[in-house]
Write a protein that holds these residues in place. Structure first.
Motif, PDB file in Angstrom:
ATOM      1  N   TYR A  70       0.829  -1.195   0.000  1.00  0.00           N
ATOM      2  CA  TYR A  70       0.000   0.000   0.000  1.00  0.00           C
ATOM      3  C   TYR A  70       0.872   1.257   0.000  1.00  0.00           C
ATOM      4  O   TYR A  70       2.002   1.257   0.489  1.00  0.00           O
ATOM      5  CB  TYR A  70      -0.880   0.038   1.243  1.00  0.00           C
ATOM      6  N   GLY A  71       0.291   2.363  -0.467  1.00  0.00           N
ATOM      7  CA  GLY A  71       0.925   3.667  -0.355  1.00  0.00           C
ATOM      8  C   GLY A  71       2.313   3.695  -0.954  1.00  0.00           C
ATOM      9  O   GLY A  71       2.513   3.350  -2.122  1.00  0.00           O
ATOM     10  N   ASN A  72       3.290   4.063  -0.149  1.00  0.00           N
ATOM     11  CA  ASN A  72       4.677   4.135  -0.591  1.00  0.00           C
ATOM     12  C   ASN A  72       5.530   2.999  -0.039  1.00  0.00           C
ATOM     13  O   ASN A  72       6.762   3.043  -0.141  1.00  0.00           O
ATOM     14  CB  ASN A  72       5.272   5.494  -0.206  1.00  0.00           C
ATOM     15  N   SER A  73       4.891   1.988   0.527  1.00  0.00           N
ATOM     16  CA  SER A  73       5.609   0.787   0.935  1.00  0.00           C
ATOM     17  C   SER A  73       5.795  -0.137  -0.267  1.00  0.00           C
ATOM     18  O   SER A  73       5.315   0.141  -1.362  1.00  0.00           O
ATOM     19  CB  SER A  73       4.849   0.065   2.060  1.00  0.00           C
ATOM     20  N   ALA A  74       6.503  -1.253  -0.045  1.00  0.00           N
ATOM     21  CA  ALA A  74       6.776  -2.208  -1.128  1.00  0.00           C
ATOM     22  C   ALA A  74       5.487  -2.634  -1.816  1.00  0.00           C
ATOM     23  O   ALA A  74       4.487  -2.934  -1.150  1.00  0.00           O
ATOM     24  CB  ALA A  74       7.499  -3.425  -0.562  1.00  0.00           C
ATOM     25  N   MET A  75       5.518  -2.677  -3.146  1.00  0.00           N
ATOM     26  CA  MET A  75       4.348  -3.070  -3.925  1.00  0.00           C
ATOM     27  C   MET A  75       4.631  -4.222  -4.892  1.00  0.00           C
ATOM     28  O   MET A  75       3.719  -4.675  -5.577  1.00  0.00           O
ATOM     29  CB  MET A  75       3.816  -1.881  -4.726  1.00  0.00           C
ATOM     30  N   HIS A  76       5.874  -4.672  -4.978  1.00  0.00           N
ATOM     31  CA  HIS A  76       6.193  -5.705  -5.957  1.00  0.00           C
ATOM     32  C   HIS A  76       5.491  -7.015  -5.603  1.00  0.00           C
ATOM     33  O   HIS A  76       5.009  -7.208  -4.483  1.00  0.00           O
ATOM     34  CB  HIS A  76       7.704  -5.917  -6.026  1.00  0.00           C
ATOM     35  N   ASP A  77       5.447  -7.927  -6.550  1.00  0.00           N
ATOM     36  CA  ASP A  77       4.846  -9.234  -6.310  1.00  0.00           C
ATOM     37  C   ASP A  77       5.740 -10.096  -5.428  1.00  0.00           C
ATOM     38  O   ASP A  77       6.930  -9.806  -5.244  1.00  0.00           O
ATOM     39  CB  ASP A  77       4.617  -9.955  -7.644  1.00  0.00           C
ATOM     40  N   GLY A  78       5.160 -11.160  -4.893  1.00  0.00           N
ATOM     41  CA  GLY A  78       5.969 -12.174  -4.238  1.00  0.00           C
ATOM     42  C   GLY A  78       5.901 -12.195  -2.729  1.00  0.00           C
ATOM     43  O   GLY A  78       6.713 -12.883  -2.094  1.00  0.00           O
ATOM     44  N   PHE A  79       4.963 -11.467  -2.112  1.00  0.00           N
ATOM     45  CA  PHE A  79       4.841 -11.520  -0.655  1.00  0.00           C
ATOM     46  C   PHE A  79       3.377 -11.444  -0.256  1.00  0.00           C
ATOM     47  O   PHE A  79       2.529 -10.962  -1.002  1.00  0.00           O
ATOM     48  CB  PHE A  79       5.646 -10.408   0.024  1.00  0.00           C
ATOM     49  N   ASP A  80       3.097 -11.934   0.932  1.00  0.00           N
ATOM     50  CA  ASP A  80       1.739 -11.985   1.478  1.00  0.00           C
ATOM     51  C   ASP A  80       1.318 -10.600   1.959  1.00  0.00           C
ATOM     52  O   ASP A  80       2.115  -9.875   2.566  1.00  0.00           O
ATOM     53  CB  ASP A  80       1.713 -12.990   2.621  1.00  0.00           C
ATOM     54  N   ARG A  81       0.051 -10.247   1.691  1.00  0.00           N
ATOM     55  CA  ARG A  81      -0.478  -8.955   2.151  1.00  0.00           C
ATOM     56  C   ARG A  81      -1.656  -9.151   3.106  1.00  0.00           C
ATOM     57  O   ARG A  81      -2.421  -8.225   3.363  1.00  0.00           O
ATOM     58  CB  ARG A  81      -0.957  -8.119   0.955  1.00  0.00           C
ATOM     59  N   SER A  82      -1.830 -10.358   3.636  1.00  0.00           N
ATOM     60  CA  SER A  82      -2.966 -10.660   4.496  1.00  0.00           C
ATOM     61  C   SER A  82      -2.858  -9.911   5.824  1.00  0.00           C
ATOM     62  O   SER A  82      -1.810  -9.355   6.164  1.00  0.00           O
ATOM     63  CB  SER A  82      -3.023 -12.167   4.776  1.00  0.00           C
ATOM     64  N   ILE A  83      -3.931  -9.938   6.589  1.00  0.00           N
ATOM     65  CA  ILE A  83      -3.923  -9.320   7.911  1.00  0.00           C
ATOM     66  C   ILE A  83      -2.847  -9.942   8.796  1.00  0.00           C
ATOM     67  O   ILE A  83      -2.164  -9.240   9.547  1.00  0.00           O
ATOM     68  CB  ILE A  83      -5.329  -9.420   8.553  1.00  0.00           C
ATOM     69  N   ARG A  84      -2.673 -11.248   8.698  1.00  0.00           N
ATOM     70  CA  ARG A  84      -1.620 -11.890   9.483  1.00  0.00           C
ATOM     71  C   ARG A  84      -0.248 -11.327   9.118  1.00  0.00           C
ATOM     72  O   ARG A  84       0.570 -11.026  10.005  1.00  0.00           O
ATOM     73  CB  ARG A  84      -1.634 -13.406   9.235  1.00  0.00           C
ATOM     74  N   ALA A  85       0.036 -11.176   7.834  1.00  0.00           N
ATOM     75  CA  ALA A  85       1.329 -10.650   7.398  1.00  0.00           C
ATOM     76  C   ALA A  85       1.490  -9.186   7.794  1.00  0.00           C
ATOM     77  O   ALA A  85       2.595  -8.748   8.165  1.00  0.00           O
ATOM     78  CB  ALA A  85       1.477 -10.810   5.880  1.00  0.00           C
ATOM     79  N   GLN A  86       0.408  -8.417   7.740  1.00  0.00           N
ATOM     80  CA  GLN A  86       0.488  -7.012   8.143  1.00  0.00           C
ATOM     81  C   GLN A  86       0.763  -6.887   9.646  1.00  0.00           C
ATOM     82  O   GLN A  86       1.482  -5.981  10.088  1.00  0.00           O
ATOM     83  CB  GLN A  86      -0.805  -6.271   7.781  1.00  0.00           C
ATOM     84  N   GLU A  87       0.223  -7.799  10.428  1.00  0.00           N
ATOM     85  CA  GLU A  87       0.541  -7.830  11.856  1.00  0.00           C
ATOM     86  C   GLU A  87       2.039  -8.077  12.059  1.00  0.00           C
ATOM     87  O   GLU A  87       2.688  -7.419  12.895  1.00  0.00           O
ATOM     88  CB  GLU A  87      -0.263  -8.921  12.557  1.00  0.00           C
ATOM     89  N   ALA A  88       2.600  -9.016  11.292  1.00  0.00           N
ATOM     90  CA  ALA A  88       4.037  -9.294  11.381  1.00  0.00           C
ATOM     91  C   ALA A  88       4.852  -8.068  10.967  1.00  0.00           C
ATOM     92  O   ALA A  88       5.894  -7.772  11.565  1.00  0.00           O
ATOM     93  CB  ALA A  88       4.391 -10.497  10.513  1.00  0.00           C
ATOM     94  N   MET A  89       4.383  -7.362   9.936  1.00  0.00           N
ATOM     95  CA  MET A  89       5.069  -6.134   9.521  1.00  0.00           C
ATOM     96  C   MET A  89       5.066  -5.106  10.639  1.00  0.00           C
ATOM     97  O   MET A  89       6.093  -4.490  10.940  1.00  0.00           O
ATOM     98  CB  MET A  89       4.391  -5.542   8.279  1.00  0.00           C
ATOM     99  N   LEU A  90       3.905  -4.909  11.281  1.00  0.00           N
ATOM    100  CA  LEU A  90       3.801  -3.919  12.349  1.00  0.00           C
ATOM    101  C   LEU A  90       4.738  -4.269  13.504  1.00  0.00           C
ATOM    102  O   LEU A  90       5.427  -3.397  14.051  1.00  0.00           O
ATOM    103  CB  LEU A  90       2.354  -3.827  12.831  1.00  0.00           C
ATOM    104  N   GLU A  91       4.779  -5.523  13.862  1.00  0.00           N
ATOM    105  CA  GLU A  91       5.665  -5.964  14.937  1.00  0.00           C
ATOM    106  C   GLU A  91       7.130  -5.687  14.587  1.00  0.00           C
ATOM    107  O   GLU A  91       7.897  -5.181  15.414  1.00  0.00           O
ATOM    108  CB  GLU A  91       5.455  -7.451  15.193  1.00  0.00           C
TER     109      GLU A  91
END
Length: 284
Positions: free
Chosen positions: A74-95
């Protein structure tokens, strides 16, 4: 008022590891380094980005350090293919982001799928979250809504830019109470109107499902919680706020009238005032 170009220019970025992928995360930071309470972290939803908080962050940053990341994809964060964007993955990103910024206690404010991220984070990290504010948040089986599901269809990746822009226009107009601000709409659309952004939006929509909110132990959330909810929303109806108020031990309902889904935009003054009061009350 900050426009979306200026907001982007003021963002910082860092790289964090999520599921073994090194991903760039952009975030908007403001406010004093030292304050009476922990940093206030703002998490947006779909199809928005941190610019959703354009009127709220400056009001809170008068007294508190604020951090508003763009979710990955989203926004100005990474947008390339090849990674999970689920709520679980976003929680891991926030942590990972908070660890990178050396932050171990927060107040957490979230909207839409950001609310699902925040609910998971608060349930899994109760020692880190002092206050939790949820606005028209996805929870339980409340999502995805039809608009987002349709964005996730493979055919959406093939539609023209004009049609995509039209769909986004409709979503932001229909989800607003009264006349939507053209600058808000322009800012919300901006990240998606490139080839990479277009495909990333489809990938984000594909990742939306109820799995990661149905499994939350809502009773494990110990943070003082404010359900600052636009009560006229049809995408994430107020009934879900009432259910959260029952299941989260220290939760308070705070409906905002004349507000649909984009409640931080619809009622920005009232939203900022009530949020500020809650953050102050919780630290006295």
């Amino acid at each position: 008022m900050v426009d979306h170009e200026t907001w982007s220019e003021r963002q910082s970025s860092t790289t964090v590891a999520v599921d073994g992928h090194d991903l760039e995360v952009a975030y908007y930071e403001d406010g004093p380094d030292e304050s009476d309470g922990p940093p206030v972290v703002f998490v947006h939803g779909i199809p928005t980005w941190s610019f959703l908080w354009r009127d709220i962050v400056p009001a809170i940053a008068d007294d508190r350090r604020t951090i508003a990341p763009d979710l990955v994809g989203y926004g100005n964060s990474a947008m390339h293919d090849g990674f999970d964007r689920s709520i679980r993955a976003q929680e891991a990103m926030l942590e990972a982001l908070l660890a990178d910024l050396d932050v171990d206690r927060i107040a957490l404010v979230a909207h839409d799928i950001g609310g699902g991220v925040a609910l998971r984070f608060a349930a899994h990290n109760p020692e880190m979250v002092d206050q939790l504010v949820l606005s028209n948040a996805v929870c339980y089986d409340s999502w995805p809504v039809e608009f987002v599901s349709n964005l996730g269809l493979p055919s959406t990746a093939e539609i023209g830019r004009e049609e995509l822009e039209g769909r986004l226009d409709a979503a932001f107009v229909e989800g607003a109470y009264g006349e939507a601000d053209p600058e808000f709409i322009a800012g919300m659309k901006a990240p998606w109107l490139t080839d990479e952004g277009h495909v990333s939006l489809v990938r984000n929509a594909v990742s939306t499902n109820t799995n990661h909110t149905m499994e939350i132990d809502y009773g494990a959330i110990t943070a003082e919680t404010l359900l600052l909810w636009g009560e006229d929303d049809v995408m994430q109806p107020y009934d879900y706020a009432e259910q959260l108020a029952t299941d989260i031990p220290a939760a308070e309902l705070a409906p905002l009238s004349e507000a649909y889904h984009w409640v931080p935009e619809d009622q920005s003054d009232a939203y900022a005032d009530r949020l500020g009061e809650f953050l102050t009350e919780s630290n006295t």
